[in-house]
Motif scaffolding. Structure first.
Motif, PDB file in Angstrom:
ATOM      1  N   MET A  85      11.141   3.525 -27.532  1.00  0.00           N
ATOM      2  CA  MET A  85      12.254   2.345 -27.318  1.00  0.00           C
ATOM      3  C   MET A  85      13.717   3.312 -27.341  1.00  0.00           C
ATOM      4  N   LYS A  86      14.367   2.762 -26.177  1.00  0.00           N
ATOM      5  CA  LYS A  86      15.711   3.623 -25.736  1.00  0.00           C
ATOM      6  C   LYS A  86      16.890   3.064 -26.732  1.00  0.00           C
ATOM      7  N   ILE A  87      17.306   3.942 -27.305  1.00  0.00           N
ATOM      8  CA  ILE A  87      18.727   3.526 -28.156  1.00  0.00           C
ATOM      9  C   ILE A  87      19.907   3.537 -27.496  1.00  0.00           C
ATOM     10  N   ARG A  88      20.521   2.338 -27.437  1.00  0.00           N
ATOM     11  CA  ARG A  88      21.624   2.348 -26.423  1.00  0.00           C
ATOM     12  C   ARG A  88      22.991   2.753 -27.266  1.00  0.00           C
ATOM     13  N   SER A  89      23.092   2.542 -28.572  1.00  0.00           N
ATOM     14  CA  SER A  89      24.413   3.048 -29.304  1.00  0.00           C
ATOM     15  C   SER A  89      24.333   4.522 -29.590  1.00  0.00           C
ATOM     16  N   LEU A  90      25.662   4.848 -29.263  1.00  0.00           N
ATOM     17  CA  LEU A  90      26.012   6.184 -29.376  1.00  0.00           C
ATOM     18  C   LEU A  90      26.001   6.582 -30.780  1.00  0.00           C
ATOM     19  N   THR A  91      26.753   5.638 -31.852  1.00  0.00           N
ATOM     20  CA  THR A  91      26.571   6.060 -33.147  1.00  0.00           C
ATOM     21  C   THR A  91      25.148   6.121 -33.639  1.00  0.00           C
ATOM     22  N   ALA A  92      24.517   5.272 -33.266  1.00  0.00           N
ATOM     23  CA  ALA A  92      23.012   5.237 -33.846  1.00  0.00           C
ATOM     24  C   ALA A  92      22.367   6.503 -33.353  1.00  0.00           C
ATOM     25  N   ARG A  93      22.614   6.882 -32.023  1.00  0.00           N
ATOM     26  CA  ARG A  93      21.929   8.041 -31.546  1.00  0.00           C
ATOM     27  C   ARG A  93      22.362   9.567 -32.444  1.00  0.00           C
ATOM     28  N   VAL A  94      23.675   9.464 -32.689  1.00  0.00           N
ATOM     29  CA  VAL A  94      24.262  10.695 -33.372  1.00  0.00           C
ATOM     30  C   VAL A  94      23.769  10.622 -34.765  1.00  0.00           C
ATOM     31  N   LEU A  95      23.662   9.580 -35.501  1.00  0.00           N
ATOM     32  CA  LEU A  95      23.201   9.316 -36.912  1.00  0.00           C
ATOM     33  C   LEU A  95      21.560   9.777 -37.012  1.00  0.00           C
ATOM     34  N   ILE A  96      21.009   9.202 -36.023  1.00  0.00           N
ATOM     35  CA  ILE A  96      19.448   9.482 -35.849  1.00  0.00           C
ATOM     36  C   ILE A  96      19.208  11.146 -35.812  1.00  0.00           C
ATOM     37  N   LEU A  97      20.115  11.730 -34.897  1.00  0.00           N
ATOM     38  CA  LEU A  97      19.851  13.035 -34.627  1.00  0.00           C
ATOM     39  C   LEU A  97      20.460  13.763 -35.820  1.00  0.00           C
TER      40      LEU A  97
END
Length: 464
Positions: free
Chosen positions: A1-13
Motif C-alpha cells: 500500500m502506497k503511503i501518500r502522506s509525507l507526515t505519515a511517511r516520516v513518522l513511520i520511518l
C-alpha cells in the motif's frame, strides 16, 4: 500500500528506525551485561577456589584437614548448588573433604580431553548436580607437600543466580528503553509535525487558489520551500498572462472579422434576390463559424487555468430567475448541492445553462426542473484529482425519440420548425462541455419530456 502522506511517511520511518535502534541497543547492552556478570561470577568462583586451596592441607595420619571459611551461608545449606570439594588424586588415597551443602552427594568429573585445563591449570565447565541444579564448576589440581601428594579442588556456583540477575536487569532495561522510545516517538512526532507545518500552509494556500479565493501563494515560508512558492507564483502569473493574451487576441480577431462580415451582409442586400440569398447564407455561416472557433480558442486558453471559477448557486439562481420572468406560465424548480463551484468561466456556465433552460422552456408544458450535484467519473475515481458536477435539466414537454437525439445535437438542426430558435443551442452546449472535457447526454425524462445531463468540471469546497 502506497503511503501518500509525507507526515505519515516520516513518522513511520522515524518509528521503525527508533524501534530498530532501541532493540539493537537492548540486545547489545544485555549481551555486554551478561558477559560482565558471567565474568564476575567466574572470578568469584576462582577466588573461592583459592580460598579453599589455602585452607586445606595434609594433617596427621596423612589425612586432608582444613575448614575453609568462604563467608557464604549457601555452602552450609543442602542442595543449593554451591559446593566445594577436595579429592585426593594419584597415589594419595585419603578421604575427601566437602562442604556441608554437598552432603553425601558427589560431583561427576569430566574427562580432561573433553574439558582441558588452561594455562593457569584451571578449567571451567557446567553440569547438573544430583538434585537437578545447573552449576558451574571451577577446578584445579594442587600438589600439597614435598612428597608429591596432590588433590583436586573444585568449587561450584548455581547458574540460576546469574540468570536471575540478568533477567532482572533485562526487565529494567527494557522498561527504561520502552519509556525512552515512547518519549522519543512523541517528541519526534511533534518535531516532524511542527517541521512540516510550512508544507501544510503551502497546501492550504494552493487550495485557496483552486477555490478562487486567492490568486497567488501568500505568506512566509522557510528557505527550503520559498523557491517552490516563488516558482508556483511565477507559473500562476505566466498562466494569467497567457489567458489574457489569448482573450485579447480572440477579441482582436473577432473585431477584425466583424466589420468585413457586416460589409458582406450589407452588400448582399443590394444584390438581386438570387445572389443576395447565397451571399447572405454564406456570410451568416462564416459569422457562426468564426464565433464558434473563437469561442473554442478562448475556452482552450483558460480551460486548465486554476483561476477559472464560478460559484454555482448564484449563477444558476440568476439564470432561473430570468427564465421565470420570460416564461411566466412555466414553473422552474432549482436544486443545487451546497458549496459547489464550476471550474469554468462565468460566461461559459451561462452559455451552457442558459441554452438548456431556454430549450426546456420552449418545449415544456408547465414545468422545468434543474438539479446540480457532485459526481465522480469512473476514469477519475482512482486518481481523485478532478472534481465534477452533474447538471440535469428536464421538462414535461413532448421530448425526443431515440433516433431524434443524434439529429438534435447537429449544429443548426431544428426538429420542430414551429418553435422559434436557430437550432444551435444543444450543439453549443455539447461543444463547450466537450472543450472542458465534460459531456452532454440526452434521454427521456421521468416528467415525460427531454432530460439533458451535462458533466462539467468543478471544485467542491467540502473536499478541496
Amino acid at each position: 500500500m502506497k503511503i501518500r502522506s509525507l507526515t505519515a511517511r516520516v513518522l513511520i520511518l522515524a518509528t521503525l528506525w527508533s524501534a530498530l535502534a532501541l532493540v539493537t541497543i537492548a540486545v547489545a547492552i544485555s549481551a555486554l551485561y551478561r558477559e560482565g556478570v558471567e565474568r564476575g561470577f567466574n572470578n568469584l568462583l576462582r577466588a573461592q577456589l583459592y580460598n579453599v586451596v589455602n585452607s586445606v592441607s595434609i594433617g596427621d595420619g596423612e589425612s586432608l584437614t582444613g575448614s575453609p571459611a568462604l563467608g557464604d551461608l549457601r555452602f552450609s545449606q543442602p542442595e543449593t548448588g554451591w559446593y566445594w570439594l577436595v579429592e585426593p588424586i594419584g597415589n594419595y588415597t585419603a578421604a575427601p573433604l566437602a562442604s556441608a551443602s554437598l552432603g553425601v552427594s558427589n560431583l561427576a568429573t569430566p574427562d580432561v580431553a573433553e574439558t582441558p585445563f588452561d594455562i593457569n591449570y584451571e578449567r571451567f565447565y557446567e553440569m547438573k548436580d544430583e538434585v537437578g541444579n545447573l552449576i558451574r564448576v571451577v577446578e584445579t589440581e594442587v600438589v600439597l607437600d614435598d612428597q608429591g601428594r596432590a588433590a583436586r579442588f573444585r568449587v561450584t556456583g548455581n547458574i540460576e543466580v546469574v540468570e536471575e540477575e540478568i533477567a532482572f536487569f533485562a526487565s529494567r532495561l527494557n522498561l527504561a528503553l520502552a519509556v525512552v522510545g515512547i518519549g522519543s516517538l512523541i517528541l519526534n512526532g511533534g518535531a516532524i509535525v511542527y517541521g512540516l507545518r510550512p508544507v501544510d500552509r503551502a497546501r492550504r494556500a494552493l487550495e485557496r487558489i483552486r477555490r478562487g479565493e486567492a490568486e497567488r501563494l501568500e505568506g512566509e515560508f522557510p528557505r527550503e520551500i520559498m523557491p517552490l512558492a516563488t516558482e508556483i507564483n511565477a507559473l500562476i502569473e505566466s498562466n494569467r498572462r497567457i489567458v489574457e493574451r489569448a482573450r485579447m487576441q480572440v477579441g482582436n480577431l473577432a473585431h477584425s472579422l466583424k466589420t468585413p462580415i457586416a460589409v458582406l451582409l450589407n452588400e448582399a442586400r443590394t444584390l438581386d434576390k438570387t445572389h443576395a440569398g447565397v451571399v447572405t447564407t454564406q456570410a451568416e455561416a462564416m459569422q457562426a463559424q468564426v464565433a464558434t472557433y473563437l469561442n473554442r480558442a478562448r475556452i482552450a486558453a483558460q480551460r486548465d487555468s486554476v483561476l477559472a471559477r464560478t460559484e454555482a448557486q448564484p449563477a444558476l439562481e440568476r439564470l432561473v430567475r430570468v427564465m421565470r420572468k420570460l416564461n411566466a406560465e412555466v414553473s422552474f424548480d432549482l436544486e443545487v448541492a451546497p458549496d459547489l463551484t464550476f471550474a469554468m468561466e462565468q460566461q461559459d456556465v451561462e452559455e451552457v445553462v442558459g441554452n438548456l433552460l431556454e430549450n426546456a422552456a420552449r418545449f415544456a408544458r408547465s414545468k422545468v426542473v434543474t438539479r446540480l450535484s457532485s459526481v465522480v467519473r469512473e476514469e477519475d475515481a482512482t486518481e481523485g484529482r478532478r472534481r465534477w458536477v452533474e447538471l440535469i435539466i428536464e421538462d414535461d414537454g413532448p421530448g425526443l425519440a431515440p433516433d431524434q437525439i443524434g439529429e438534435a445535437l447537429k449544429r443548426g438542426r431544428r426538429l420542430d420548425e414551429s418553435k422559434p430558435g436557430t437550432g444551435l443551442g444543444l450543439s453549443i452546449v455539447k461543444e463547450i462541455s466537450g472543450e472542458y472535457q465534460g459531456s452532454l447526454g440526452l434521454s427521456r425524462s421521468p416528467l415525460g419530456g427531454l432530460r439533458a445531463q451535462v458533466i462539467l468540471p468543478a471544485v467542491s469546497k467540502e473536499t478541496a
